[in-house]
Motif scaffolding. Structure first.
Motif, mmCIF file in Angstrom:
data_model
loop_
_atom_site.group_PDB
_atom_site.id
_atom_site.type_symbol
_atom_site.label_atom_id
_atom_site.label_comp_id
_atom_site.label_asym_id
_atom_site.label_seq_id
_atom_site.Cartn_x
_atom_site.Cartn_y
_atom_site.Cartn_z
ATOM 1 N N THR A 48 5.486 -3.978 3.460
ATOM 2 C CA THR A 48 4.191 -3.905 2.324
ATOM 3 C C THR A 48 3.045 -4.711 3.548
ATOM 4 N N THR A 51 -4.088 -3.552 1.326
ATOM 5 C CA THR A 51 -4.931 -2.325 1.623
ATOM 6 C C THR A 51 -6.361 -2.458 1.078
ATOM 7 N N PHE A 85 3.601 8.388 7.510
ATOM 8 C CA PHE A 85 3.277 7.826 6.042
ATOM 9 C C PHE A 85 1.915 7.542 6.041
ATOM 10 N N ASN A 86 1.044 7.683 5.255
ATOM 11 C CA ASN A 86 -0.219 7.393 4.948
ATOM 12 C C ASN A 86 -0.323 5.793 5.043
ATOM 13 N N GLU A 89 -1.255 3.604 1.819
ATOM 14 C CA GLU A 89 -0.462 3.612 0.817
ATOM 15 C C GLU A 89 0.126 1.941 0.616
ATOM 16 N N GLN A 92 6.040 0.856 2.523
ATOM 17 C CA GLN A 92 7.100 1.979 2.884
ATOM 18 C C GLN A 92 8.448 1.537 3.076
#
Length: 123
Positions: A48, A51, A85-86, A89, A92
């Protein structure tokens, strides 16, 4: 007349390029794993990152996650833990590969490469 049209077109092109918002580099802080975590080979773990400070437009939203072997001082670029992946987000899931037990770091790529704190992988 042709020269005036060329000059006008050049000015219009320059103005549109100058008004385009530049993309910012996003270097999020990795929040997991943390120092002291222990991952077992073969398990699924969640990486993690924060963001909350992401800019409005980033230069590369496509994320990649790699392991960095701290003992050898190398990032295992041939075997990514996750790709495609973005980065916005913020998390993951990854499968812990069959690697030698020892200290590792996560390297998160998108706009920039940044490292997690050192954690342990065990057999």
């Amino acid at each position: 007349m042709r020269a005036a049209s060329f000059i006008f077109a050049s000015i219009a092109l320059f103005a549109s390029a100058a008004s385009a918002a530049p993309a910012d580099v996003f270097v999020p802080h990795i929040t997991a794993p943390v120092a002291g975590d222990v991952w077992k080979v073969g398990s699924t773990q969640e990486v993690t990152w924060d963001t909350s400070n992401a800019p409005g437009q980033i230069s590369n939203p496509d994320g990649q996650i790699f392991l960095r072997d701290v003992t050898q001082g190398i990032t295992l670029l041939d075997s990514p833990l996750a790709t495609g992946f973005n980065i916005l987000e913020g998390k993951q899931a990854v499968h812990v590969p069959n690697v030698a037990a020892g200290p590792y770091e996560i390297v998160l790529f998108g706009d920039s490469g940044n490292f997690s704190p050192t954690f342990q992988i065990v057999a």
